[in-house]
Every structure is written in structure tokens, then in C-alpha cells.
Design an enzyme around this catalytic site. Structure first.
Site, PDB file in Angstrom:
ATOM      1  N   HIS A  77       0.841  -1.204   0.000  1.00  0.00           N
ATOM      2  CA  HIS A  77       0.000   0.000   0.000  1.00  0.00           C
ATOM      3  C   HIS A  77       0.875   1.253   0.000  1.00  0.00           C
ATOM      4  CE1 HIS A  77      -3.901   1.889   1.825  1.00  0.00           C
ATOM      5  NE2 HIS A  77      -3.899   1.944   0.500  1.00  0.00           N
TER       6      HIS A  77
ATOM      7  N   ASP B  81      -5.694   4.216   3.886  1.00  0.00           N
ATOM      8  CA  ASP B  81      -7.125   4.363   3.612  1.00  0.00           C
ATOM      9  C   ASP B  81      -7.815   4.906   4.852  1.00  0.00           C
ATOM     10  OD1 ASP B  81      -6.738   3.319   1.106  1.00  0.00           O
ATOM     11  OD2 ASP B  81      -7.385   1.274   1.642  1.00  0.00           O
TER      12      ASP B  81
ATOM     13  N   HIS C 124     -14.119   4.404   0.364  1.00  0.00           N
ATOM     14  CA  HIS C 124     -13.165   4.904   1.359  1.00  0.00           C
ATOM     15  C   HIS C 124     -12.359   6.018   0.690  1.00  0.00           C
ATOM     16  CE1 HIS C 124     -10.730   1.981  -0.909  1.00  0.00           C
ATOM     17  NE2 HIS C 124      -9.686   2.749  -0.583  1.00  0.00           N
TER      18      HIS C 124
ATOM     19  N   HIS D  15      -8.519   7.002  -0.303  1.00  0.00           N
ATOM     20  CA  HIS D  15      -7.097   6.651  -0.357  1.00  0.00           C
ATOM     21  C   HIS D  15      -6.310   7.956  -0.292  1.00  0.00           C
ATOM     22  CE1 HIS D  15      -3.449   4.483  -1.505  1.00  0.00           C
ATOM     23  NE2 HIS D  15      -3.183   5.529  -2.299  1.00  0.00           N
TER      24      HIS D  15
END
Length: 267
Positions: free
Chosen positions: A160, A164, A239, A241
Site C-alpha cells: 500500500h 485508507d 473509502h 485513499h
């Protein structure tokens, strides 16, 4: 041989003595300028006009009672005029002093008002500077649902590149700090995204937005709404990011949580 005066009743002063007294009075009046107020024709028209008598010792001006009264009236007029002039000058001096005091108070009040206004402006500038240099969370009251560098096959890099923030679709998303929009639109796997270049030279990215409220080249302030969260792009659910970068390009990412904390945001 000695000269003797007969005894008896006091005698009336001689004409020479009276003339001398009148001469002294006229001289005094002439010295004060009173006699100048009487014109010769006016005096000559009356039986009481001054006349010159030769006492045998000196010439004297002899005046009667009416003339003496007029001379006294003229002297009184001049005295009153002098008193009025003195009073006027005193009043003018008092007025000038009062005007100077009023002006001084007005100047002091103006200086005080200017100082207070300057202080208010300084405080306002400081507050504005602090506000522009301040950072906020991208979503109010949210939390990190997926950490930075988390591993998953969902990301092309294998980990990642941001974090998030939990958010339902339609949640307001804010610029975390002041800066300029350098990207606003479709970002491939990021879906609808916005990238901001901040005043300190760093960049932040906001991905998977349902809608965008800003355009490229626009300046934004901390907390300003830039769009709404959603589920566009490569996602499994709604969500936000959020990435922090040292450059606008992919791969220059840094820890977003540490980035926000270094700017005073508790996440």
C-alpha cells in the site's frame, strides 16, 4: 524788610494758583491722549471753552466744569476700551489654549487608535499565517482502516503506497494544507483523484472520489472541501485513499501518518 500776610479768614486761592492747578490737570489729560478727543471748533462754540491765561508766572490752560466733565467722560471711554481690549486678548488666548488642548487630545486618541488598529492587523496576519500553515485531517472524525505499506495483491506494487481513511460515499474530503491543485480528474486505479502541491514543496493525493470540486491551478486553504469520497477506480468499497509524496509522480510516497503528525495533525 520781611513780607507778612494779614491774619484772619483763609483766603480763596489766587487766580494764579488755580490756573496752575488747571494747567497741571490739562497736562495730565494731554499726556493720556484724552484732550486730543476734543476738537477746537467744538470747544470754541461754548462759553466753557478752554482759555489761556497769563498768571504773570506762566501761561496756563483754564477749563470750566463742563469741559472737565467731558474730558472725564472721554477718559472713562478710553479706560473701558482698554479693558475691553484686554478682555478680548485674554479670551483669545484662552480659546487658543483650549484649541491646542483639544488638538493634543485628538492627536493622542488618533495615535492610540492607530496603534490598536495596527495591533489588530498584526494579530490577524499572524492568525492567517498560522491558518495557512496549519494542517488538518482529510476527513473529519475518521480513522485509518488500511495502514501504509500493507501487503496485498490488490496493489500493483505489492504494498500500500498510502493509507485508507474509513468513509462512506459522499463524505466531505478536505485539503490537508494550503497549496495549488496540480491534478484533478481520472487517475486510473485511483479513480477520480486530486493531487495538491503544498507550500512546503510536498504533495498529497486523494483517490477514489465520487466527485471533484476543484480544478487544476486553483489554490486551496487548509480544510477546504475538494470533493466527496466514493468507490471509483480499483476498490472493494467506499473509502478515501490518501498519499503523501515528495514529488507529483508515483513512487515518491512517504508515510502519510507520519507526514500528518509532523504537521501537527493527530491521526
Amino acid at each position: 524788610m520781611a513780607f507778612t500776610r494779614p491774619t484772619g479768614k483763609h483766603r480763596r486761592p489766587s487766580r494764579a494758583v488755580r490756573a496752575g492747578a488747571n494747567a497741571a490737570g490739562i497736562a495730565t489729560l494731554a499726556a493720556t491722549g484724552v484732550m486730543a478727543g476734543f476738537a477746537a471748533p467744538a470747544l470754541a462754540a461754548t462759553d466753557d471753552a478752554p482759555r489761556v491765561e497769563d498768571t504773570g508766572l506762566t501761561q496756563a490752560i483754564v477749563i470750566g466744569d463742563d469741559t472737565a466733565d467731558r474730558v472725564g467722560e472721554q477718559a472713562e471711554i478710553q479706560r473701558n476700551s482698554a479693558d475691553e481690549t484686554a478682555a478680548r486678548l485674554q479670551a483669545e488666548a484662552a480659546a487658543k489654549k483650549q484649541a491646542a488642548e483639544v488638538k493634543q487630545k485628538a492627536d493622542e486618541a488618533k495615535r492610540k487608535a492607530d496603534a490598536e488598529r495596527a495591533e489588530k492587523e498584526r494579530v490577524a496576519r499572524d492568525e492567517e499565517r498560522k491558518r495557512l500553515n496549519a494542517f488538518v485531517a482529510p476527513i473529519d472524525g475518521s480513522y485509518v482502516s488500511t495502514a501504509y505499506k500493507a501487503s496485498s495483491g490488490l496493489w500493483s506494487s505489492g504494498s500500500h503506497t498510502g493509507v485508507d481513511f474509513h468513509a462512506e460515499s459522499g463524505t466531505s474530503v478536505h485539503a490537508v494544507g494550503a497549496g495549488t491543485i496540480v491534478e484533478a480528474g481520472w487517475g486510473g486505479a485511483y479513480g477520480n483523484n486530486v493531487v495538491i502541491k503544498h507550500n512546503d514543496g510536498t504533495y498529497t493525493q486523494y483517490g477514489h472520489l465520487s466527485s471533484i470540486d476543484v480544478s487544476v491551478g486553483q489554490t486551496v486553504t487548509p480544510g477546504q472541501q475538494i470533493g466527496f469520497s466514493g468507490a471509483t477506480g480499483n476498490v472493494t468499497g467506499p473509502h478515501l485513499h490518501f498519499e503523501a509524496r515528495t514529488a507529483p509522480t508515483y513512487g515518491s510516497d512517504i508515510d502519510p501518518v507520519e507526514y500528518l503528525r509532523s504537521h501537527g495533525v493527530n491521526v
